[in-house]
Design a protein around this motif. Structure first.
Motif, PDB file in Angstrom:
ATOM      1  N   GLY A 197       0.814  -1.217   0.000  1.00  0.00           N
ATOM      2  CA  GLY A 197       0.000   0.000   0.000  1.00  0.00           C
ATOM      3  C   GLY A 197       0.843   1.260   0.000  1.00  0.00           C
ATOM      4  N   ASP A 198       0.844   1.971   1.116  1.00  0.00           N
ATOM      5  CA  ASP A 198       1.570   3.227   1.216  1.00  0.00           C
ATOM      6  C   ASP A 198       2.989   3.011   1.701  1.00  0.00           C
ATOM      7  OD1 ASP A 198      -0.633   4.648   0.402  1.00  0.00           O
ATOM      8  OD2 ASP A 198      -1.293   5.133   2.433  1.00  0.00           O
ATOM      9  N   GLY A 199       3.873   3.936   1.301  1.00  0.00           N
ATOM     10  CA  GLY A 199       5.228   3.961   1.813  1.00  0.00           C
ATOM     11  C   GLY A 199       5.332   4.846   3.036  1.00  0.00           C
ATOM     12  N   LEU A 200       6.538   5.336   3.310  1.00  0.00           N
ATOM     13  CA  LEU A 200       6.796   6.101   4.520  1.00  0.00           C
ATOM     14  C   LEU A 200       6.206   7.511   4.434  1.00  0.00           C
ATOM     15  CD1 LEU A 200       8.737   3.709   4.875  1.00  0.00           C
ATOM     16  CD2 LEU A 200      10.413   5.307   5.800  1.00  0.00           C
ATOM     17  N   ASN A 233       5.435   5.816  11.370  1.00  0.00           N
ATOM     18  CA  ASN A 233       5.097   4.833  10.343  1.00  0.00           C
ATOM     19  C   ASN A 233       4.673   3.484  10.925  1.00  0.00           C
ATOM     20  OD1 ASN A 233       5.840   6.327   7.789  1.00  0.00           O
ATOM     21  ND2 ASN A 233       7.782   6.479   8.901  1.00  0.00           N
ATOM     22  N   ALA A 234       4.373   3.446  12.219  1.00  0.00           N
ATOM     23  CA  ALA A 234       4.067   2.172  12.876  1.00  0.00           C
ATOM     24  C   ALA A 234       2.933   1.425  12.177  1.00  0.00           C
ATOM     25  CB  ALA A 234       3.732   2.409  14.347  1.00  0.00           C
ATOM     26  N   GLU A 235       1.853   2.112  11.853  1.00  0.00           N
ATOM     27  CA  GLU A 235       0.704   1.450  11.226  1.00  0.00           C
ATOM     28  C   GLU A 235       1.051   0.977   9.814  1.00  0.00           C
ATOM     29  OE1 GLU A 235      -2.787   3.850  11.403  1.00  0.00           O
ATOM     30  OE2 GLU A 235      -2.796   3.971  13.596  1.00  0.00           O
ATOM     31  N   SER A 262      12.990  -0.190  12.976  1.00  0.00           N
ATOM     32  CA  SER A 262      13.137   1.049  12.218  1.00  0.00           C
ATOM     33  C   SER A 262      14.021   2.031  12.981  1.00  0.00           C
ATOM     34  CB  SER A 262      11.761   1.678  11.981  1.00  0.00           C
ATOM     35  OG  SER A 262      11.370   2.444  13.111  1.00  0.00           O
ATOM     36  N   PRO A 263      14.390   3.155  12.362  1.00  0.00           N
ATOM     37  CA  PRO A 263      15.129   4.186  13.104  1.00  0.00           C
ATOM     38  C   PRO A 263      14.248   4.978  14.065  1.00  0.00           C
ATOM     39  CG  PRO A 263      15.552   4.327  10.735  1.00  0.00           C
ATOM     40  CD  PRO A 263      14.368   3.441  10.929  1.00  0.00           C
ATOM     41  N   GLY A 264      12.926   4.745  14.009  1.00  0.00           N
ATOM     42  CA  GLY A 264      12.016   5.510  14.844  1.00  0.00           C
ATOM     43  C   GLY A 264      11.753   6.890  14.266  1.00  0.00           C
ATOM     44  N   LEU A 265      11.364   7.811  15.120  1.00  0.00           N
ATOM     45  CA  LEU A 265      11.053   9.173  14.691  1.00  0.00           C
ATOM     46  C   LEU A 265      12.338   9.954  14.452  1.00  0.00           C
ATOM     47  CD1 LEU A 265       9.022  11.513  14.253  1.00  0.00           C
ATOM     48  CD2 LEU A 265       9.179  11.959  16.723  1.00  0.00           C
ATOM     49  N   VAL A 266      12.539  10.385  13.209  1.00  0.00           N
ATOM     50  CA  VAL A 266      13.668  11.232  12.847  1.00  0.00           C
ATOM     51  C   VAL A 266      13.094  12.509  12.245  1.00  0.00           C
ATOM     52  CG1 VAL A 266      15.776  11.453  11.471  1.00  0.00           C
ATOM     53  CG2 VAL A 266      15.123   9.215  12.410  1.00  0.00           C
ATOM     54  N   LEU A 267      13.531  13.660  12.762  1.00  0.00           N
ATOM     55  CA  LEU A 267      12.976  14.947  12.360  1.00  0.00           C
ATOM     56  C   LEU A 267      13.986  15.754  11.564  1.00  0.00           C
ATOM     57  CD1 LEU A 267      11.333  15.952  15.767  1.00  0.00           C
ATOM     58  CD2 LEU A 267      10.207  14.891  13.803  1.00  0.00           C
ATOM     59  N   ASP A 268      13.477  16.596  10.661  1.00  0.00           N
ATOM     60  CA  ASP A 268      14.359  17.520   9.952  1.00  0.00           C
ATOM     61  C   ASP A 268      14.501  18.821  10.743  1.00  0.00           C
ATOM     62  OD1 ASP A 268      12.037  19.000   9.503  1.00  0.00           O
ATOM     63  OD2 ASP A 268      11.907  18.527   7.366  1.00  0.00           O
ATOM     64  N   PRO A 275      11.705  10.476   6.018  1.00  0.00           N
ATOM     65  CA  PRO A 275      11.621   9.033   5.737  1.00  0.00           C
ATOM     66  C   PRO A 275      12.938   8.297   5.934  1.00  0.00           C
ATOM     67  CG  PRO A 275      11.699  10.235   3.687  1.00  0.00           C
ATOM     68  CD  PRO A 275      11.636  11.275   4.768  1.00  0.00           C
ATOM     69  N   ALA A 276      13.439   8.305   7.165  1.00  0.00           N
ATOM     70  CA  ALA A 276      14.646   7.539   7.490  1.00  0.00           C
ATOM     71  C   ALA A 276      14.291   6.057   7.537  1.00  0.00           C
ATOM     72  CB  ALA A 276      15.194   7.991   8.838  1.00  0.00           C
ATOM     73  N   SER A 277      15.124   5.218   6.924  1.00  0.00           N
ATOM     74  CA  SER A 277      14.801   3.793   6.874  1.00  0.00           C
ATOM     75  C   SER A 277      16.054   2.940   6.823  1.00  0.00           C
ATOM     76  CB  SER A 277      13.937   3.484   5.645  1.00  0.00           C
ATOM     77  OG  SER A 277      13.652   2.103   5.571  1.00  0.00           O
ATOM     78  N   HIS A 278      16.096   1.939   7.712  1.00  0.00           N
ATOM     79  CA  HIS A 278      17.152   0.934   7.609  1.00  0.00           C
ATOM     80  C   HIS A 278      16.955   0.036   6.394  1.00  0.00           C
ATOM     81  CE1 HIS A 278      17.520   1.465  12.212  1.00  0.00           C
ATOM     82  NE2 HIS A 278      18.511   2.104  11.642  1.00  0.00           N
TER      83      HIS A 278
END
Length: 339
Positions: A197-200, A233-235, A262-268, A275-278
């Motif tokens: 479905g949807d991405g980050l 992005n948990a859901e 995941s990296p969790g919440l990463v803010l700019d 959309p930080a992603s391992h």
């Protein structure tokens, strides 16, 4: 006469003869992050060029940046600095997708990720890489970015509806999975297309799958599990895992799902989630290069999970914070030539 269906694109863990990487070139796109982004890409290139790993082809997008890149890698074995032209470094998306043995490669129309980032030179990248590699290109008359697909080497392809069925790419595909799947069959040998479905959140690529779910072995797909209580992005991660668990691949196997923290919440800088992603790891000869974003515990757990998935490869975590300011990470800036 109908063109023959090509063989499946090799899985990324298959041996490579070379790896393309884009060099951060244009200051007007990177602003104050340019030098840090270059340092991070240098770390990636040196890891890739280690003994027994990759022949790296580092594409530099302007004459002005060429001498600096050449100086950085002077004397480094297995690194070729290639003068080129591009808008930005996202070679996964603008370059061709190489087939088995790199005898041919599939190339596609480029429209700036749905018209959002139309940069001069990006539509020339595939042709330049094909010419330099000596590989004939098969051009496809539709828009596609390489990061929107992931391949298992047997004809199973992962993708997202949010991106590939987005009317800002190919309007005739909007919500028509059958038309899109037929196009992917003729372009990259897709036998089974797995539609997620949807991405980050806030992914300017409209949900590229290489930030969301990746094959790590035949019949095995990795996808994130939320890290921390504020992971935005948990859901999406949980929905992705459920969808993958219900799928049968081209080999008739029900997919096994491996959850990677995941990296969790990463803010700019404006306190917006990025959309930080391992999942944007890069599978290289003998190694898996994993992007990290400042949370040592999250990256350690992700690397431990990936070590279980790739017991025969060294897991190398490297920082990718500055590269992320441009919208992607290690997988996004690279493209392999299968051996």
């Amino acid at each position: 006469m109908t063109a023959p269906i090509p063989a499946a694109i090799p899985a990324e863990w298959a041996p490579h003869r070379a790896m393309w990487v884009g060099w951060p070139t244009h200051a007007e796109y990177w602003f104050e992050h340019l030098e840090q982004a270059r340092d991070e890409v240098e770390g990636l290139v040196l890891a890739l060029a280690g003994p027994g790993r990759e022949q790296v082809k580092l594409m530099v997008g302007s004459e002005e940046a060429l001498s600096g890149a050449q100086a950085r890698f002077a004397g480094v074995a297995n690194v070729e600095v290639v003068p080129g032209r591009f808008g930005d470094i996202w070679l996964r998306d603008t370059g061709p997708i190489f087939g088995a043995g790199s005898r041919t490669a599939a190339a596609f129309k480029v429209n700036g990720w749905g018209g959002k980032y139309d940069m001069a030179g990006d539509d020339e990248v595939a042709g330049q890489i094909g010419e330099h590699s000596g590989v004939p290109l098969t051009w496809n008359d539709f828009v596609l970015e390489g990061g929107s697909l992931d391949h298992d080497g047997e004809g199973t392809v992962l993708t997202t509806r949010q991106c590939v069925l987005n009317p800002n790419r190919n309007p005739g595909w909007n919500q028509d999975e059958a038309v899109a799947a037929a196009a992917l069959e003729h372009a990259v040998g897709a036998k089974v297309v797995v539609w997620l479905g949807d991405g980050l959140l806030n992914d300017h690529t409209d949900g590229h799958v290489d930030n969301l779910a990746r094959f790590v072995a035949p019949g095995v797909v990795a996808c994130p599990i939320a890290w921390g209580q504020k992971d935005p992005n948990a859901e999406v991660y949980d929905a992705t895992a459920r969808d993958l668990s219900a799928v049968t691949d081209a080999g008739g196997r029900k997919l096994k799902v491996v959850r990677i923290p995941s990296p969790g919440l990463v803010l700019d800088e404006d306190e917006r989630p990025v959309p930080a992603s391992h999942m944007n790891f890069l599978i290289a000869n003998g190694a898996v290069i994993v992007p990290t974003y400042g949370d040592d515990q999250a990256s350690r757990f992700a690397c431990e999970a990936l070590a279980d998935a790739f017991p025969d490869r060294e897991i190398i975590p490297l920082p990718s914070n500055a590269i992320l300011t441009g919208g992607g990470s290690f997988h996004c800036i690279s493209q392999q030539e299968p051996a």
